[in-house]
Design an enzyme around this catalytic site. Structure first.
Site, PDB file in Angstrom:
ATOM      1  N   LYS A 159      73.602  49.566  51.094  1.00 55.34           N
ATOM      2  CA  LYS A 159      74.323  50.031  49.904  1.00 55.34           C
ATOM      3  C   LYS A 159      75.434  49.016  49.598  1.00 55.34           C
ATOM      4  O   LYS A 159      76.628  49.319  49.718  1.00 55.34           O
ATOM      5  CB  LYS A 159      74.876  51.438  50.134  1.00 55.34           C
ATOM      6  CG  LYS A 159      73.884  52.562  49.783  1.00 55.34           C
ATOM      7  CD  LYS A 159      74.453  53.936  50.068  1.00 55.34           C
ATOM      8  CE  LYS A 159      74.569  54.812  48.833  1.00 55.34           C
ATOM      9  NZ  LYS A 159      73.289  55.279  48.280  1.00 55.34           N
TER      10      LYS A 159
HETATM   11  C1  LIG Z   1      72.300  56.163  47.826  1.00 54.72           C
HETATM   12  C2  LIG Z   1      71.063  55.870  47.059  1.00 54.72           C
HETATM   13  C3  LIG Z   1      69.931  56.706  47.089  1.00 54.72           C
HETATM   14  C4  LIG Z   1      69.929  58.060  47.739  1.00 54.72           C
HETATM   15  O1  LIG Z   1      70.207  58.037  49.102  1.00 54.72           O
HETATM   16  P1  LIG Z   1      70.747  59.348  49.819  1.00 54.72           P
HETATM   17  O2  LIG Z   1      70.936  58.931  51.224  1.00 54.72           O
HETATM   18  O3  LIG Z   1      69.727  60.389  49.673  1.00 54.72           O
HETATM   19  O4  LIG Z   1      72.031  59.680  49.147  1.00 54.72           O
HETATM   20  C5  LIG Z   1      68.797  56.292  46.418  1.00 54.72           C
HETATM   21  N1  LIG Z   1      68.753  55.139  45.729  1.00 54.72           N
HETATM   22  C6  LIG Z   1      69.829  54.323  45.652  1.00 54.72           C
HETATM   23  C7  LIG Z   1      69.722  53.056  44.883  1.00 54.72           C
HETATM   24  C8  LIG Z   1      71.010  54.669  46.306  1.00 54.72           C
HETATM   25  O5  LIG Z   1      72.065  53.878  46.220  1.00 54.72           O
END
Ligand SMILES: *Cc1c(COP(=O)(O)O)cnc(C)c1O
Length: 305
Positions: A159
């Site tokens: 992320k």
């Molecule tokens: C954070 C995110 C998700 C979802 O992840 P979770 O762990 O379920 O919150 C999906 N796609 C992207 C691009 C993200 O940044």
């Protein structure tokens, strides 16, 4: 909406909300050299509060730093404690939690190995990301003209702050066209995910989601896969095309922010007969029971305060 609370955890200290500031020459502001998490804490039916899948979120936060080559200067237990402390100090029963690690002020060139890495944890109340009506009746999505990152252009399992310019371009494009959320195709043209959610389709009660190629490995995605398998549904992690999405009986998004949100329309085509469909509703209801502490089978996913 500008969130406002009492304190933010900032490099090991609890700092008053309005004093949690950085210099304008912060490296991450210029180049996106940071990484974050999105976590939710829920009020349980017995009056306690619990963070959903805290261990997995903290693990992914560390993985994000490891992938970027800018690791966190803490132990996982210290980050877990910071998260729980922030919720308590702000007196929150139910909230969204945002840990962020970012390269700070120092060298202004791209190569800045000696710049300080700052870590913050903030928390604030945040309702349904795609709206209460979206959770109940489904949302309208559009395939964006922007492609999801190629796996060797950006690190898609991390992320990383900078990755989200791609998501913002897609989200702004479809919002301006009157839709609720953007679906992004991968560099080869297969469905990847949404701007901040993973995507599932259902056809003849068979549940399918995109595999771990260009997508962010969502913890909600993994939770829903486990729930679906436990319930005996046929579950596949397999690439699918845009027209397979159009002809699905049901479709839905998963994410910490969006939780389980049904998709009622894609590119002006209705998905299935009624929305939300039976399988989506079943999985969504189970997910909401789990986060409320009503389903003892998945108690291990709740870290009580
Ligand atoms: C954070 C995110 C998700 C979802 O992840 P979770 O762990 O379920 O919150 C999906 N796609 C992207 C691009 C993200 O940044």
């Amino acid at each position: 909406m500008s969130p406002k609370g009492k304190k933010i955890w900032f490099d090991g200290e609890m700092v008053p909300w309005d004093e949690a500031k950085v210099h304008v020459l912060t490296h991450c502001l210029h180049y996106g050299t940071g990484y974050f998490e999105g976590i939710r804490c829920y009020a349980l039916e017995d009056g306690r509060s619990a963070v959903f899948r805290l261990d997995e979120h903290v693990r992914r936060f560390f993985d994000s730093g490891h992938i970027l080559g800018i690791p966190l200067p803490y132990a996982p237990d210290q980050v877990k404690k910071a998260i729980l402390d922030v919720i308590r100090v702000n007196g929150l029963k139910e909230c969204y939690i945002r840990p962020l690690a970012f390269l700070g002020y120092g060298e202004m060139g791209l190569y800045a190995p000696d710049n300080p890495l700052h870590v913050i944890v903030a928390a604030w109340p945040w309702g349904a990301y795609l709206g209460d009506d979206g959770i109940k009746n489904g949302i309208r999505a559009k395939v964006s003209s922007y492609t999801r990152h190629h796996v060797n252009v950006m690190m898609t399992k991390s992320k990383v702050s900078g990755n989200y310019v791609n998501s913002v371009l897609a989200k702004n494009e479809v919002k301006k066209a009157g839709y609720d959320e953007a679906i992004m195709l991968d560099a080869e043209g297969y469905v990847a995910e949404a701007s901040g959610e993973n995507i599932f389709i259902v056809r003849q009660r068979r549940v399918k989601t995109t595999p771990f190629t260009s997508i962010l490995p969502g913890i909600t995605r993994e939770s829903v896969l486990i729930i679906a398998r436990d319930k005996g549904y046929d579950v596949l992690e397999e690439r699918f095309t845009r027209d397979e999405l159009y002809t699905a009986d049901e479709a839905f998004f998963t994410g910490t922010a969006a939780e389980v949100t049904p998709i009622r329309e894609v590119d002006n085509r209705k998905i299935g007969a009624s929305c939300p469909g039976a399988v989506t509703s079943d999985l969504q209801q189970t997910f909401f029971n789990i986060i409320k502490g009503k389903d003892k089978k998945y108690e291990r996913w709740l870290a009580c305060l």
